[in-house]
Design an enzyme around this catalytic site. Structure first.
Site, PDB file in Angstrom:
ATOM      1  N   HIS A 206       0.836  -1.196   0.000  1.00  0.00           N
ATOM      2  CA  HIS A 206       0.000   0.000   0.000  1.00  0.00           C
ATOM      3  C   HIS A 206       0.869   1.243   0.000  1.00  0.00           C
ATOM      4  CE1 HIS A 206      -4.139  -1.254   0.470  1.00  0.00           C
ATOM      5  NE2 HIS A 206      -3.752  -2.228   1.277  1.00  0.00           N
TER       6      HIS A 206
ATOM      7  N   CYS B  75       0.596   1.806  -5.801  1.00  0.00           N
ATOM      8  CA  CYS B  75      -0.320   2.578  -6.633  1.00  0.00           C
ATOM      9  C   CYS B  75       0.182   3.995  -6.834  1.00  0.00           C
ATOM     10  CB  CYS B  75      -1.728   2.599  -6.055  1.00  0.00           C
ATOM     11  SG  CYS B  75      -1.847   3.529  -4.538  1.00  0.00           S
TER      12      CYS B  75
ATOM     13  N   ARG C 270       0.362   2.563 -11.720  1.00  0.00           N
ATOM     14  CA  ARG C 270       1.181   1.836 -10.755  1.00  0.00           C
ATOM     15  C   ARG C 270       2.611   2.356 -10.846  1.00  0.00           C
ATOM     16  NH1 ARG C 270      -3.166   0.876  -9.774  1.00  0.00           N
ATOM     17  NH2 ARG C 270      -4.280  -1.089  -9.665  1.00  0.00           N
TER      18      ARG C 270
END
Lengths: 53, 234
Positions: B133, B202, B211
């Site tokens: 993340h 991301c 990405r």
């Protein structure tokens, strides 16, 4: 809505205030434990992988 | 009329409070939960390693049923959702360390970094690909754009230190570009098979339209008994 709940709580004002507090905490708990984890994947922050979908 | 106005305003206040709570959940609570889960996993790995049992004792697959035992030479297969390594990236700070678990499911990513199933194992020939993340759940890859070629990415599986050196990145691509985690990723500039590492997250920070990728190659290995690799020493 809130007035209706208040009127239907038992006891005097202090008891009602206490019950209201418990109810609010219960609602926040349900939200954090069940509702938000369900709603969170609908937001984009989870997409960190490359895939074919 | 009064009742309608009152009910309407109460509804607005309720919705507003819900949104505030949800933002608090996303920004704050997922991080608290993830940080707790990650330090638990790191403790668990250290305990496991100190007992000398690097390989997990029981093996269960994703749906809870036991998988058949496979005998292969080399490292033991990873199990979905189970942490097997700790990653250190000095560029993110000397206290930055995160557990790496198998599988890139949402539940795994909520507890740390996630190894793409089907990509190479740590230190093996092929491409060891890991996702994390950028925002929420402890923001593990928050500083991803600060990575530069030459930076070290150090991993340990309890027996060996693996030091990877970044060769290219951060490279911006689209989410469907699955070639970036190929054994020899075409856009990385690698031409021959080797021991590579790919990190993905991301981009933009709060979005999901693109990405960010970095690629690294295995620079050196060192047994845990020999002490921390040079990249981790201050």
């Amino acid at each position: 809505m809130y007035g209706w709940i208040w009127r239907h709580l038992p006891g005097n004002a202090w008891a009602r205030a206490f019950i209201s507090l418990v109810l609010i905490l219960a609602v926040v708990y349900v939200l954090f434990q069940y509702v938000f984890p369900w709603a969170e994947p609908l937001l984009p922050f989870n997409d960190v992988t490359v895939n074919n979908q | 009329m009064r009742v309608i106005v009152r009910t309407f305003s109460e509804l607005c206040i309720t919705i507003g409070a819900l949104i505030v709570l949800f933002v608090a959940y996303i920004l704050f609570w997922t991080g608290v939960r993830a940080d707790g889960a990650m330090s638990d996993q790191i403790d668990q790995l250290h305990r496991q390693w100190s007992k000398g049992s690097v390989q997990p004792a029981t093996r269960t697959s994703r749906d809870g049923t036991t998988t058949t035992r496979v005998t292969v030479s080399g490292p033991a297969p990873y199990h979905y959702g189970r942490p097997f390594a700790i990653m250190y990236i000095p560029r993110f700070g000397f206290t930055w360390n995160k557990p790496v678990a198998e599988g890139t499911g949402r539940d795994v990513l909520a507890k740390g970094l996630a190894h793409y199933q089907g990509t190479a194992q740590l230190g093996q020939e092929g491409n060891f690909a890991v996702a994390g993340h950028r925002r929420t759940y402890g923001d593990p890859f928050l500083d991803f754009p600060k990575l530069r070629p030459g930076d070290a990415v150090v991993l340990t599986d309890g027996t060996t230190w693996f030091t990877y050196r970044i060769d290219k990145g951060p490279y911006k691509t689209v989410p469907t570009d699955v070639e970036v985690i190929d054994p020899v990723p075409r856009t990385s500039g690698y031409t021959r098979p080797g021991r590579y590492l790919t990190l993905t997250t991301c981009d933009p920070e709060w979005g999901h339209s693109h990405r960010l990728i970095v690629w690294a190659h295995l620079d050196s290995t060192r047994s845990v008994e020999a002490g921390e690799p040079a990249a981790l020493r201050r």
